[in-house]
Design a protein around this motif. Structure first.
Motif: not given
Length: 270
Positions: A78, A80-83, A86-87
Motif C-alpha cells: 500500500y 504511504q498514507r493509504t489503507s 480508505a480505498y
C-alpha cells in the motif's frame, strides 16, 4: 514496428528502461494497491455501462476488494498514507459518482474495453479504450479514459501521447472493423463497418475522467502535428534499436521506482 502508448512513454521516461523492458519481459513489478484499485474500479464501471444495476456493481466492488484473489489483484504493498479501508470507501464513491453523472447524459454506449491496432506511418499502434460513447445532441464521439489516480492539468493533457493515440485511432477504419492479421485479439466493434461509415464527419472528444472528482476533462483537439510527433517518436525508437544506442535518464523519479535496477548498467543506487 508495433507500439503502444506505454512503450512510447517508457522510452520518453528512459531509453535504457525501454530496452531492459524488452530484454527482460518476465521481470516482476510489485503491484501497488493503487493499481489493484484502478483495475477493480474500471471493471465495475464497465459492468455498469454494459447494463448491470448500480447496486450489483457496488456489491461486486465490495466483494472483490475484500477478497482480491477473486480477481487476481492482491496488492504487494500500500502506498504511504493509504489503507485498505480508505480505498474501499474511495471506490464506492467513485462508482456512485460515475452513476450520478452518467444517468443524466443522453449518450449511446458504442463499446467498452475496445482493443485496437491501427496503422501509424510505417508502424502500427495498439491500445485499449475504456469506453466510446456517442452524443446525438452534438453529433460527437466521446472516447473516455477513466483515471483513478494521478490528477490532470492542461499541459499534460495537451501533450499526452495516450490521448493522442486514442484521438487518432478512433478515426481509422481498423479501429472499428478490427486488425485482420490479429483479428481474434483486435476484433473491432460489433457492426464496425456500418458504424465507421455512420460516424465519419462526427466531432471527436477525448476525455480524461477523474474518478475521484467525478469530472470529465477534455484533453483538447489534436492535429496533424501531434500525429507527426508520435510518428517521429516511433521512428526514434526504431533508430535506437537499429543502432543499439539507448541514453539513460538518471533521475530520482526514473531510477527509484524502476523495476530493472538489478540489471541496469547505469543504476548506482539512491
Amino acid at each position: 514496428m508495433k507500439f503502444n502508448p506505454s512503450m512510447l512513454k517508457k522510452f520518453q521516461s528512459c531509453n535504457l528502461q525501454y530496452k531492459l523492458a524488452q530484454e527482460y519481459p518476465d521481470t516482476i513489478e510489485l503491484k501497488s494497491a493503487a493499481a489493484s484499485f484502478g483495475t477493480l474500479v474500471h471493471k465495475c464501471i464497465e459492468m455498469y455501462l454494459l447494463g448491470r444495476p448500480i447496486e450489483d456493481c457496488l456489491d461486486f466492488f465490495k466483494m472483490v476488494w475484500d477478497n482480491p484473489v477473486a480477481m487476481d489483484i492482491l496488492p504487494d504493498y500500500y502506498p504511504q498514507r493509504t489503507s485498505h479501508e480508505a480505498y474501499r470507501q474511495r471506490g464506492i464513491e467513485a462508482i456512485e459518482g460515475y452513476h450520478e453523472n452518467q444517468k443524466w447524459l443522453n449518450r449511446e454506449i458504442i463499446g467498452t474495453e475496445i482493443r485496437f491496432q491501427v496503422p501509424l506511418g510505417n508502424h502500427t499502434i495498439s491500445g485499449i479504450v475504456d469506453n466510446v460513447q456517442f452524443d446525438p445532441d452534438t453529433n460527437t464521439l466521446i472516447c473516455e479514459d477513466l483515471k483513478t489516480g494521478s490528477r490532470p492539468n492542461f499541459d499534460n493533457l495537451r501533450a499526452d501521447l495516450q490521448m493522442t493515440s486514442y484521438w487518432y485511432a478512433i478515426q481509422q477504419r481498423e479501429f472499428w472493423v478490427g486488425w485482420e492479421p490479429e483479428i481474434e485479439k483486435y476484433a473491432g466493434v460489433s457492426d464496425g463497418e456500418n458504424l465507421f461509415k455512420k460516424f465519419i464527419g462526427s466531432d471527436i472528444r477525448v476525455v480524461w475522467y477523474d474518478a475521484r472528482k467525478h469530472k470529465e476533462y477534455d484533453v483538447g483537439q489534436r492535429d496533424q502535428r501531434d500525429i507527426d510527433r508520435m510518428i517521429y517518436l516511433c521512428d526514434s525508437i526504431e533508430r535506437a534499436i537499429r543502432e543499439d544506442v539507448y541514453v539513460p535518464t538518471i533521475t530520482g523519479d526514473s531510477c527509484k521506482f524502476c523495476a530493472y535496477q538489478d540489471v541496469c548498467p547505469s543504476f548506482v543506487g539512491i
